[in-house]
Design an enzyme around this catalytic site. Structure first.
Site, PDB file in Angstrom:
ATOM      1  N   LYS A  44       0.799  -1.208   0.000  1.00 20.88           N
ATOM      2  CA  LYS A  44       0.000   0.000   0.000  1.00 20.88           C
ATOM      3  C   LYS A  44       0.840   1.270   0.000  1.00 20.88           C
ATOM      4  O   LYS A  44       0.407   2.316  -0.422  1.00 20.88           O
ATOM      5  CB  LYS A  44      -0.928   0.021   1.229  1.00 20.88           C
ATOM      6  CG  LYS A  44      -1.814  -1.190   1.349  1.00 20.88           C
ATOM      7  CD  LYS A  44      -2.501  -1.203   2.741  1.00 20.88           C
ATOM      8  CE  LYS A  44      -3.316  -2.463   2.908  1.00 20.88           C
ATOM      9  NZ  LYS A  44      -3.721  -2.624   4.337  1.00 20.88           N
ATOM     10  N   GLY A  45       2.051   1.146   0.576  1.00 19.75           N
ATOM     11  CA  GLY A  45       2.840   2.340   0.888  1.00 19.75           C
ATOM     12  C   GLY A  45       3.146   3.267  -0.270  1.00 19.75           C
ATOM     13  O   GLY A  45       3.406   4.450  -0.062  1.00 19.75           O
ATOM     14  N   ASP A 103       7.538   2.502  -2.246  1.00 22.62           N
ATOM     15  CA  ASP A 103       7.934   3.604  -1.366  1.00 22.62           C
ATOM     16  C   ASP A 103       9.381   3.464  -0.902  1.00 22.62           C
ATOM     17  O   ASP A 103      10.180   4.384  -1.053  1.00 22.62           O
ATOM     18  CB  ASP A 103       6.973   3.722  -0.166  1.00 22.62           C
ATOM     19  CG  ASP A 103       6.750   2.394   0.571  1.00 22.62           C
ATOM     20  OD1 ASP A 103       7.302   1.356   0.147  1.00 22.62           O
ATOM     21  OD2 ASP A 103       6.012   2.391   1.575  1.00 22.62           O
ATOM     22  N   GLU A 106      14.212  -1.611   1.270  1.00 20.58           N
ATOM     23  CA  GLU A 106      14.938  -1.821   2.516  1.00 20.58           C
ATOM     24  C   GLU A 106      15.765  -3.111   2.376  1.00 20.58           C
ATOM     25  O   GLU A 106      16.845  -3.068   1.808  1.00 20.58           O
ATOM     26  CB  GLU A 106      13.968  -1.872   3.696  1.00 20.58           C
ATOM     27  CG  GLU A 106      14.670  -1.618   5.014  1.00 20.58           C
ATOM     28  CD  GLU A 106      13.689  -1.515   6.180  1.00 20.58           C
ATOM     29  OE1 GLU A 106      13.582  -0.426   6.742  1.00 20.58           O
ATOM     30  OE2 GLU A 106      13.067  -2.523   6.529  1.00 20.58           O
ATOM     31  N   LYS A 134      16.957   2.604   1.594  1.00 21.25           N
ATOM     32  CA  LYS A 134      17.703   2.373   2.840  1.00 21.25           C
ATOM     33  C   LYS A 134      18.785   1.350   2.529  1.00 21.25           C
ATOM     34  O   LYS A 134      18.654   0.164   2.835  1.00 21.25           O
ATOM     35  CB  LYS A 134      16.772   1.836   3.934  1.00 21.25           C
ATOM     36  CG  LYS A 134      15.812   2.863   4.507  1.00 21.25           C
ATOM     37  CD  LYS A 134      15.086   2.248   5.700  1.00 21.25           C
ATOM     38  CE  LYS A 134      14.042   3.179   6.256  1.00 21.25           C
ATOM     39  NZ  LYS A 134      13.221   2.529   7.312  1.00 21.25           N
ATOM     40  N   PHE A 155      12.909   4.971  10.962  1.00 23.53           N
ATOM     41  CA  PHE A 155      11.565   4.562  10.559  1.00 23.53           C
ATOM     42  C   PHE A 155      10.813   5.814  10.142  1.00 23.53           C
ATOM     43  O   PHE A 155      10.660   6.749  10.914  1.00 23.53           O
ATOM     44  CB  PHE A 155      10.824   3.839  11.684  1.00 23.53           C
ATOM     45  CG  PHE A 155       9.599   3.156  11.156  1.00 23.53           C
ATOM     46  CD1 PHE A 155       9.687   1.901  10.580  1.00 23.53           C
ATOM     47  CD2 PHE A 155       8.370   3.796  11.179  1.00 23.53           C
ATOM     48  CE1 PHE A 155       8.566   1.283  10.039  1.00 23.53           C
ATOM     49  CE2 PHE A 155       7.240   3.185  10.635  1.00 23.53           C
ATOM     50  CZ  PHE A 155       7.349   1.929  10.075  1.00 23.53           C
ATOM     51  N   ASP A 162       3.193   4.451   6.615  1.00 26.24           N
ATOM     52  CA  ASP A 162       2.434   4.425   7.865  1.00 26.24           C
ATOM     53  C   ASP A 162       3.180   3.794   9.021  1.00 26.24           C
ATOM     54  O   ASP A 162       4.163   3.094   8.844  1.00 26.24           O
ATOM     55  CB  ASP A 162       1.149   3.619   7.646  1.00 26.24           C
ATOM     56  CG  ASP A 162       1.442   2.123   7.460  1.00 26.24           C
ATOM     57  OD1 ASP A 162       2.343   1.781   6.677  1.00 26.24           O
ATOM     58  OD2 ASP A 162       0.784   1.303   8.135  1.00 26.24           O
ATOM     59  N   ARG A 168      -0.331   8.236   6.938  1.00 26.72           N
ATOM     60  CA  ARG A 168      -0.163   8.146   5.486  1.00 26.72           C
ATOM     61  C   ARG A 168      -0.488   9.469   4.795  1.00 26.72           C
ATOM     62  O   ARG A 168      -0.012   9.753   3.701  1.00 26.72           O
ATOM     63  CB  ARG A 168      -1.098   7.078   4.893  1.00 26.72           C
ATOM     64  CG  ARG A 168      -0.753   5.647   5.264  1.00 26.72           C
ATOM     65  CD  ARG A 168      -1.508   4.703   4.332  1.00 26.72           C
ATOM     66  NE  ARG A 168      -1.650   3.356   4.842  1.00 26.72           N
ATOM     67  CZ  ARG A 168      -0.755   2.374   4.652  1.00 26.72           C
ATOM     68  NH1 ARG A 168       0.353   2.622   3.996  1.00 26.72           N
ATOM     69  NH2 ARG A 168      -0.973   1.170   5.122  1.00 26.72           N
TER      70      ARG A 168
HETATM   71  P1  IMP Z   1      11.811  -4.725   2.023  1.00 23.15           P
HETATM   72  O1  IMP Z   1      12.669  -3.980   1.021  1.00 23.15           O
HETATM   73  O2  IMP Z   1      11.235  -5.995   1.485  1.00 23.15           O
HETATM   74  O3  IMP Z   1      12.545  -4.938   3.323  1.00 23.15           O
HETATM   75  O4  IMP Z   1      10.521  -3.922   2.394  1.00 23.15           O
HETATM   76  C1  IMP Z   1      10.364  -2.593   2.218  1.00 23.15           C
HETATM   77  C2  IMP Z   1       8.944  -2.298   2.636  1.00 23.15           C
HETATM   78  O5  IMP Z   1       8.872  -2.220   4.073  1.00 23.15           O
HETATM   79  C3  IMP Z   1       8.502  -0.939   2.127  1.00 23.15           C
HETATM   80  O6  IMP Z   1       7.829  -1.064   0.902  1.00 23.15           O
HETATM   81  C4  IMP Z   1       7.597  -0.449   3.224  1.00 23.15           C
HETATM   82  O7  IMP Z   1       6.279  -0.869   2.985  1.00 23.15           O
HETATM   83  C5  IMP Z   1       8.110  -1.106   4.472  1.00 23.15           C
HETATM   84  N1  IMP Z   1       8.989  -0.185   5.233  1.00 23.15           N
HETATM   85  C6  IMP Z   1      10.320  -0.289   5.375  1.00 23.15           C
HETATM   86  N2  IMP Z   1      10.816   0.714   6.111  1.00 23.15           N
HETATM   87  C7  IMP Z   1       9.758   1.496   6.434  1.00 23.15           C
HETATM   88  C8  IMP Z   1       9.637   2.733   7.158  1.00 23.15           C
HETATM   89  O8  IMP Z   1      10.613   3.339   7.649  1.00 23.15           O
HETATM   90  N3  IMP Z   1       8.375   3.239   7.263  1.00 23.15           N
HETATM   91  C9  IMP Z   1       7.284   2.632   6.722  1.00 23.15           C
HETATM   92  N4  IMP Z   1       7.366   1.474   6.017  1.00 23.15           N
HETATM   93  C10 IMP Z   1       8.594   0.916   5.880  1.00 23.15           C
HETATM   94 MG    MG Z   2       5.710  -1.311   0.715  1.00 23.01          MG
END
Ligand code: IMP
Ligand code: MG
Length: 180
Positions: A44-45, A103, A106, A134, A155, A162, A168
């Site tokens: 959703k982000g 969004d 990570e 990140k 964060f 969110d 959001r």
């Molecule tokens: P990853 O790259 O699979 O670890 O996931 C990244 C996802 O984790 C992003 O799309 C966000 O939805 C969520 N996420 C990671 N860090 C944050 C943050 O600081 N705030 C809000 N959502 C986050």
């Molecule tokens: Mg996401």
């Protein structure tokens, strides 16, 4: 510093800075020979970022189709990195160029999963645009093509992102600093 829902929130990236980076990213895409481009927002982000980026892309003369996929990550423990499709796209991606919009990049698990899924389905090429990278948290081998900002390991909330469904609506990217 502003107060929302009894929390103090500082600005990490302002609405103006974000708009500037969105225009920069769209300018990078200008003139690319996309084949039947399909933009896929990873919900959703990403919903606000995607809404702004596709309009910046319009200003760069790019005319994609737009789709949505909802993914969730199990996150913790032995299942770390396992990604689930909660709602899939309806479109066929065979022989098409795809741009995934998310969004935050990570660990990279979510976007690696999404990219491989679209490649397995026969996409011609899959690009990735993220508002925030990140980099220090990366686990999977996934490299974004367009990055709004290299994000410190905080964060963050706002601009679609969110904590437990809150914040959001903020028009900027912020950090929750504590109680007001
Ligand atoms: P990853 O790259 O699979 O670890 O996931 C990244 C996802 O984790 C992003 O799309 C966000 O939805 C969520 N996420 C990671 N860090 C944050 C943050 O600081 N705030 C809000 N959502 C986050
Ligand atoms: Mg996401």
């Amino acid at each position: 510093m502003i107060t929302v829902r009894g929390k103090r929130i500082s600005t990490l990236y302002s609405a103006e800075q974000i708009a500037e980076r969105n225009a920069d990213m769209a300018a990078q895409m200008q003139g690319k020979e996309y084949n039947d481009l399909l933009v896929i927002a990873v919900l959703k982000g990403s919903f606000i970022f995607a809404a702004d980026l596709i309009r910046a892309m319009y200003a760069s003369g790019i005319a994609p189709e737009v789709e949505f996929i909802t993914l969730s990550s199990y996150g913790k423990g032995t299942e770390a990195g396992k990604v689930q499709i909660l709602r899939d796209i309806d479109s066929n991606v065979t022989d098409r160029d795809v741009l995934l919009i998310d969004d935050i990049l990570e660990s990279g698990n979510t976007l690696q999963f999404a990219k491989e899924l679209m490649e397995q389905r026969g996409a011609r090429n899959v690009e990735i645009a993220v508002l925030l990278d990140k980099h220090s948290k990366r686990k999977a081998q996934v490299t974004p093509n367009y990055v709004g900002f290299e994000c410190p390991d905080h964060f963050v909330v706002g601009y679609g992102m969110d904590v437990a469904y809150a914040f959001r609506e903020l028009p900027f990217v912020g950090v929750v600093e504590g109680d007001a």
